[in-house]
Structure formats: C-alpha cells, structure tokens
Design an enzyme around this catalytic site. Structure first.
Site, PDB file in Angstrom:
ATOM      1  N   GLU A 118     -50.901 -50.615 -35.518  1.00  7.79           N
ATOM      2  CA  GLU A 118     -50.783 -51.918 -36.158  1.00  7.79           C
ATOM      3  C   GLU A 118     -51.868 -52.069 -37.215  1.00  7.79           C
ATOM      4  O   GLU A 118     -53.045 -51.841 -36.949  1.00  7.79           O
ATOM      5  CB  GLU A 118     -50.930 -53.027 -35.117  1.00  7.79           C
ATOM      6  CG  GLU A 118     -50.851 -54.434 -35.714  1.00  7.79           C
ATOM      7  CD  GLU A 118     -51.046 -55.503 -34.662  1.00  7.79           C
ATOM      8  OE1 GLU A 118     -50.123 -55.679 -33.839  1.00  7.79           O
ATOM      9  OE2 GLU A 118     -52.121 -56.137 -34.638  1.00  7.79           O
ATOM     10  N   THR A 131     -49.063 -56.873 -39.835  1.00  3.87           N
ATOM     11  CA  THR A 131     -49.075 -58.245 -39.357  1.00  3.87           C
ATOM     12  C   THR A 131     -48.910 -59.255 -40.492  1.00  3.87           C
ATOM     13  O   THR A 131     -49.051 -58.936 -41.668  1.00  3.87           O
ATOM     14  CB  THR A 131     -50.389 -58.563 -38.620  1.00  3.87           C
ATOM     15  OG1 THR A 131     -51.467 -58.534 -39.566  1.00  3.87           O
ATOM     16  CG2 THR A 131     -50.653 -57.549 -37.519  1.00  3.87           C
ATOM     17  N   TYR A 132     -48.630 -60.495 -40.086  1.00  4.95           N
ATOM     18  CA  TYR A 132     -48.715 -61.675 -40.962  1.00  4.95           C
ATOM     19  C   TYR A 132     -50.070 -62.318 -40.733  1.00  4.95           C
ATOM     20  O   TYR A 132     -50.611 -62.260 -39.616  1.00  4.95           O
ATOM     21  CB  TYR A 132     -47.671 -62.704 -40.536  1.00  4.95           C
ATOM     22  CG  TYR A 132     -46.413 -62.755 -41.346  1.00  4.95           C
ATOM     23  CD1 TYR A 132     -45.917 -61.654 -42.010  1.00  4.95           C
ATOM     24  CD2 TYR A 132     -45.683 -63.934 -41.415  1.00  4.95           C
ATOM     25  CE1 TYR A 132     -44.732 -61.725 -42.720  1.00  4.95           C
ATOM     26  CE2 TYR A 132     -44.493 -64.018 -42.109  1.00  4.95           C
ATOM     27  CZ  TYR A 132     -44.029 -62.908 -42.770  1.00  4.95           C
ATOM     28  OH  TYR A 132     -42.860 -62.985 -43.452  1.00  4.95           O
ATOM     29  N   ALA A 168     -52.384 -65.889 -40.394  1.00  5.62           N
ATOM     30  CA  ALA A 168     -52.118 -67.181 -39.753  1.00  5.62           C
ATOM     31  C   ALA A 168     -51.331 -68.074 -40.706  1.00  5.62           C
ATOM     32  O   ALA A 168     -51.613 -68.155 -41.894  1.00  5.62           O
ATOM     33  CB  ALA A 168     -53.437 -67.856 -39.374  1.00  5.62           C
ATOM     34  N   ARG A 223     -43.073 -66.288 -33.263  1.00  7.27           N
ATOM     35  CA  ARG A 223     -43.185 -67.689 -33.675  1.00  7.27           C
ATOM     36  C   ARG A 223     -44.295 -67.830 -34.708  1.00  7.27           C
ATOM     37  O   ARG A 223     -44.154 -68.517 -35.709  1.00  7.27           O
ATOM     38  CB  ARG A 223     -43.469 -68.583 -32.465  1.00  7.27           C
ATOM     39  CG  ARG A 223     -43.436 -70.069 -32.814  1.00  7.27           C
ATOM     40  CD  ARG A 223     -44.040 -70.923 -31.734  1.00  7.27           C
ATOM     41  NE  ARG A 223     -45.489 -70.756 -31.648  1.00  7.27           N
ATOM     42  CZ  ARG A 223     -46.289 -71.464 -30.872  1.00  7.27           C
ATOM     43  NH1 ARG A 223     -45.763 -72.385 -30.084  1.00  7.27           N
ATOM     44  NH2 ARG A 223     -47.590 -71.264 -30.849  1.00  7.27           N
ATOM     45  N   GLY A 224     -45.432 -67.196 -34.442  1.00 12.38           N
ATOM     46  CA  GLY A 224     -46.569 -67.255 -35.352  1.00 12.38           C
ATOM     47  C   GLY A 224     -47.612 -68.259 -34.912  1.00 12.38           C
ATOM     48  O   GLY A 224     -47.341 -69.176 -34.132  1.00 12.38           O
ATOM     49  N   HIS A 270     -48.791 -66.526 -22.214  1.00  8.06           N
ATOM     50  CA  HIS A 270     -49.126 -67.105 -23.519  1.00  8.06           C
ATOM     51  C   HIS A 270     -50.043 -68.312 -23.333  1.00  8.06           C
ATOM     52  O   HIS A 270     -49.881 -69.099 -22.396  1.00  8.06           O
ATOM     53  CB  HIS A 270     -47.840 -67.530 -24.233  1.00  8.06           C
ATOM     54  CG  HIS A 270     -48.037 -67.851 -25.674  1.00  8.06           C
ATOM     55  ND1 HIS A 270     -48.556 -69.059 -26.106  1.00  8.06           N
ATOM     56  CD2 HIS A 270     -47.793 -67.129 -26.802  1.00  8.06           C
ATOM     57  CE1 HIS A 270     -48.621 -69.071 -27.424  1.00  8.06           C
ATOM     58  NE2 HIS A 270     -48.162 -67.922 -27.877  1.00  8.06           N
ATOM     59  N   GLN A 299     -49.207 -58.252 -25.826  1.00  9.22           N
ATOM     60  CA  GLN A 299     -50.532 -58.604 -26.317  1.00  9.22           C
ATOM     61  C   GLN A 299     -51.539 -57.661 -25.658  1.00  9.22           C
ATOM     62  O   GLN A 299     -51.290 -57.091 -24.595  1.00  9.22           O
ATOM     63  CB  GLN A 299     -50.857 -60.050 -25.955  1.00  9.22           C
ATOM     64  CG  GLN A 299     -52.219 -60.512 -26.451  1.00  9.22           C
ATOM     65  CD  GLN A 299     -52.472 -61.959 -26.134  1.00  9.22           C
ATOM     66  OE1 GLN A 299     -52.287 -62.822 -26.969  1.00  9.22           O
ATOM     67  NE2 GLN A 299     -52.888 -62.255 -24.917  1.00  9.22           N
ATOM     68  N   GLN A 318     -67.174 -58.673 -31.568  1.00  9.07           N
ATOM     69  CA  GLN A 318     -65.782 -58.724 -32.011  1.00  9.07           C
ATOM     70  C   GLN A 318     -64.824 -58.892 -30.842  1.00  9.07           C
ATOM     71  O   GLN A 318     -63.929 -59.740 -30.872  1.00  9.07           O
ATOM     72  CB  GLN A 318     -65.446 -57.465 -32.793  1.00  9.07           C
ATOM     73  CG  GLN A 318     -64.014 -57.406 -33.294  1.00  9.07           C
ATOM     74  CD  GLN A 318     -63.657 -56.034 -33.841  1.00  9.07           C
ATOM     75  OE1 GLN A 318     -63.779 -55.018 -33.163  1.00  9.07           O
ATOM     76  NE2 GLN A 318     -63.235 -56.011 -35.094  1.00  9.07           N
TER      77      GLN A 318
END
Length: 309
Positions: A18, A49-50, A52, A108-109, A152, A179, A215
């Site tokens: 990713e 990825t997108y 936020a 969903r984002g 989630h 995740q 991190q």
C-alpha cells in the site's frame, strides 16, 4: 492482467503493498524511491490510498495509472464516498475506468481534516455498502473492501460491525483487507466470527511494520488498533534508539507474517508508508522461509494455531 480476486486462493499467497499519494517534494522523492525499490519484488498487486475527505482523489488515479503503465504492476485505487455526490462519484469512476484500472478498494472514507463526525455529502452516499452496490451494478471492477479485527472505531458493537461487513460483502465485495493489527489471535478470532455469519470471501491481513516509536503510537491511537503489552515493553525499552525500534519492528512483523501464512492466511498486504527497507527485508525473509508450505488447510481458510499467537 488477472483481477486481484483471481490471484487469491492459488497455491502461493499474495503479497501486496500500500502506497500513499505524496504531499510534499520530499514525500515525492520518498515515494519514487520506495516504488523503484519495491517494484522489482514483483508484488501480486499494489494499492494507492485516498487522503482524508477524498483530498487526493485525482492524485490517486494518476499514481495508479503510472504504476500500471511504467512498472507493469496490477494497481488498485482506493475509492471513498466522502466529499462527493453520486454524480461526482460516477465522474471519478469513469476516469478510473478510462485509465485502465480494473480493481477498486471501496471505502466509506474518513471525515475531512478538522472534522470528527462523518456526515454524508449532499446527494452522496452514507455507507460503504451503498458504494459497493454502485460499483457492482454499474461497473466491471474487481471490488475489495476493508474490515476491522478489533471493530471499527465508530461501530456500536463487534456484532453490529460484523453485520455491517456482511452487508458490504453481500452487495458484491470480492475480498477483504484488514486494518492493521499486532496480535494474530485477533485475526484468527475475527475470521472465525466472520465465517460463522456467512462471510466467505478471502480475508487478507493488513500488516504495518513498526519503524518508529512515536509514529506507531500515533497511528494506533487514531485507528483504534492495540499493541500487545509485550510488544509495548520491547518498544519502551528501545524508545530512544530509532534504529533499534526499526530492527525490532522488522523482526516482529516477520514472525507475525510467518505465523499468519503458516495458518492459512491468503496473503499479506503491507502498509509501506512510502518506505521500502522494512517491507523488502520482511518479504525477502518470507520468500526464503516459505511458511505457507506448512499449511494443510488451504490458503483461503485460516485455522487456529495450536498455541497462542
């Protein structure tokens, strides 16, 4: 190239990476270097990825197209329904299709930066299963989705989260990517619970090698993933030595991946953070080790280990 769903369930596990769209000139150089160093490892696929709130939508499509054209790798675009109406989603999906992209990870984002609550856009979609339905009913994409071994962060309960996941899968999801998690027992338990309610698609573990103390504390705090006490203890003992933290992170992730593959996980999806050394080291070790050769239950259905993971 074959769809990602066609790669799963073969005799060999999938290994995938990713990447994130870079935001700064320095980030651009890090991304280019990571891609150049990881592409020769011939991953089964990569994903991009997108940001936020869908903030890197155009950049994501551009990078996925570049990876496919310049490196010959199967690349998947993350795609969210946040910050867009259905008409705008369709416009982006047309761009994705015209770019020759065959695989989409439907999400969903997250809310835009500065917002804590997720609110559907005017004329948009509220749930990721609606996005999956839009994709399945109108486009010929391979469709992946996310799942959450530790539930989630916005779900009211683990049971409700699983029922919501089943709705996504029933809408047309081909496979799931978890995740990040750091205790394999969480994955085994999650897969068992998912299978018990009729979720049969492959569930790929998402793994993030620990490369920095601060991190990983920040990332786990944001997404709700937990660090086992023994892992926290090892990190605390190395907190002032960045190199020692990274060395421990590579060792731990290698053992984690080996256990998952030995117990039937269909592959590993590495969150690279646009850096290559940790992922290169772990994947090289796994390909020499071939822990999946010990599995006798098939790559699509993890079995519980005899001892705790």
């Amino acid at each position: 190239m074959p769809r990602i769903s066609e790669l799963l369930g073969r005799d060999e596990p999938t290994f995938s990476f990713e990447f994130m769209p870079p935001r700064t000139p320095e980030g651009e150089e890090n991304f280019k270097q990571a891609l150049a160093e990881l592409a020769p490892l011939e991953p089964s696929f990569v994903s991009v990825t997108y940001g936020a709130g869908g903030s890197t939508r155009e950049k994501t499509v551009e990078i996925v197209r570049h990876i496919k054209d310049a490196h010959g790798l199967e690349a998947m675009a993350h795609f969210t329904c946040v910050g867009a109406s259905v008409d705008e989603l369709r416009e982006t999906l047309e761009e994705i299709r015209e770019a020759g992209i065959d695989n989409v990870l439907a999400l969903r984002g997250d809310p835009p930066r500065g917002q804590t609550d997720w609110v559907a856009s005017e004329g948009g979609l509220e749930y990721s299963h609606q996005l999956v339905s839009l994709l399945r009913d109108n486009y010929d994409f391979g469709i992946g989705a996310a799942c959450f071994p530790e539930t989630h962060i916005h779900a009211v309960s683990p049971e409700a989260d699983l029922q919501y996941l089943k709705a996504k899968v029933d809408a047309g999801v081909d496979y799931l990517i978890t995740q990040l998690f750091f205790d394999n027992a969480l994955y085994y338990d999650f897969v068992e619970r998912a299978r018990a309610i009729g979720i049969e698609v492959p569930i790929i573990p998402g793994i993030m090698p620990i490369t920095g103390y601060g991190q990983i504390k920040t990332i786990t705090g944001l997404c709700g993933a937990s660090l086992p006490e023994h892992v926290l203890g090892e990190l605390d003992a190395r907190a002032e030595d960045r190199e020692a933290v990274a060395e421990f992170g590579v060792s731990y992730a290698t053992m984690q991946c080996a256990d998952l593959l030995a117990h039937g996980a269909p592959g590993i999806h590495f969150c690279t953070m646009n850096r290559s050394p940790a992922t290169r080291a772990i994947l090289s070790a796994l390909r020499l080790w071939r822990p999946w050769d010990t599995s006798r239950t098939g790559l699509g259905e993890p079995r519980r280990p005899a001892v705790g993971a």
